[in-house]
Design an enzyme around this catalytic site. Structure first.
Site, short mmCIF file in Angstrom:
data_model
loop_
_atom_site.label_atom_id
_atom_site.label_comp_id
_atom_site.label_asym_id
_atom_site.label_seq_id
_atom_site.Cartn_x
_atom_site.Cartn_y
_atom_site.Cartn_z
N ALA A 33 0.83 -1.20 0.00
CA ALA A 33 0.00 0.00 0.00
C ALA A 33 0.87 1.26 0.00
CB ALA A 33 -0.92 0.01 1.22
N SER A 101 3.50 -7.03 1.85
CA SER A 101 2.57 -6.30 2.70
C SER A 101 1.13 -6.48 2.17
CB SER A 101 3.00 -4.83 2.78
OG SER A 101 2.39 -4.17 3.85
N ASP A 229 10.76 -6.81 11.24
CA ASP A 229 9.65 -6.00 10.74
C ASP A 229 8.89 -5.40 11.92
OD1 ASP A 229 7.39 -4.96 9.47
OD2 ASP A 229 7.27 -6.63 8.05
N HIS A 257 10.46 -3.91 7.46
CA HIS A 257 9.29 -4.12 6.60
C HIS A 257 9.64 -3.95 5.13
CE1 HIS A 257 5.08 -4.64 5.77
NE2 HIS A 257 5.03 -3.50 5.10
#
Length: 279
Positions: A33, A101, A229, A257
């Site tokens: 995202a 993700s 992460d 991440h």
């Protein structure tokens, strides 16, 4: 399910590259995202140098895709560039799909619609739906678990009627502390300058039927755990693996991440190994 030994992350050296060139694989890298295909630049360069074909589609309203988020009302609309890519492939071609993700939900939809074109679906510290629950389930469990401090992330309605998905944009504090904390200052600057307003599309996903065991469930799956992460923490990654069994689990130490930026050599080798095994 038994966890595989931790991936050592050896670099793609010349001999490895020469061997890979003889058996080139098509690897499709799907961003998360607010990001775009640009986020894969380090990994894509390494994989292409090793002789692989790499695609890095920009999802709708992401990267250099010209649409604003308000013109992308559903998760399927958001995923359409990836679906178009798979539909355009020759009937006999299979790809290794890698979702990062939120991109895990995009590759799950792609696996549901085009299982015959996916050699393996790789979830890189990614949201991994199952075949029993609503498509929004893992996202809702993530939010409920409160394992991420959202800090200065902005969530906003796009329209007074609430018909469009809630928008989301990561602020500089959460980006630096929880997404890019092990990345170089240059990559942090790059990320903050290129991020666009996105959405998790939870309300839309909640309305969809679960993915099916016959289609999505038939695709082989690998989960790559990023050990450092702070966004999708290791504990939640392990919960998703317990919630929906996969064919293999790999781990990358020292990966935040944004592992494609913080540990690109280790990740590229990991993905090349997966492609060699499953494609």
């Amino acid at each position: 399910m038994q966890l595989q030994p931790q991936h050592t992350g050896r670099p793609l050296h010349a001999a490895h590259m020469a061997g890979e060139a003889a058996s080139s694989k098509h690897i499709v890298l799907v961003h998360g995202a607010c990001h775009g295909g640009w986020s894969w630049y380090k990994v894509a360069t390494r994989l292409e140098s090793a002789g692989h074909r790499v695609s890095m589609p920009d999802l709708a309203a992401s990267g250099v895709d010209p649409r604003p988020l308000r013109e992308v009302p559903t998760f399927r609309d958001y995923t359409q560039p990836l679906l178009d890519l798979l539909e355009s492939l020759p009937s006999e071609e299979k790809v290794v799909l890698v979702g990062h993700s939120l991109g895990g939900v995009n590759i799950a939809l792609a696996a549901e619609l085009f299982p015959e074109k996916v050699a393996a679906a790789v979830f890189l510290s990614a949201f991994m739906p199952d075949d029993r629950s609503p498509r929004s389930y893992v996202l809702e469990k993530f939010v409920e678990g409160k394992t991420l401090d959202w800090m200065d992330t902005e969530f906003k309605p796009q329209d007074p009627e609430g018909k469009l998905p809630i928008s989301m944009l990561f602020g500089p504090l959460v980006t630096r502390a929880n997404f890019y904390q092990l990345c170089s200052p240059e990559d942090l600057t790059l990320g903050m300058s290129l991020m666009r307003v996105g959405s998790m599309f939870v309300d839309d996903l909640r309305l969809q039927q679960p993915y099916t065991e016959a289609r999505h469930g038939s695709v082989r799956k690998v989960f790559v755990v990023c050990k450092d992460d702070r966004a999708i923490v290791e504990g939640f990654q392990r919960w998703m693996i317990e919630n929906y069994s996969v064919d293999e689990v790999k781990e990358i130490d020292g990966a935040d991440h944004m592992s494609m930026l913080s540990t690109p050599a280790e990740l590229a080798t990991c993905l090349a190994d997966i492609a060699e095994k499953y494609a």
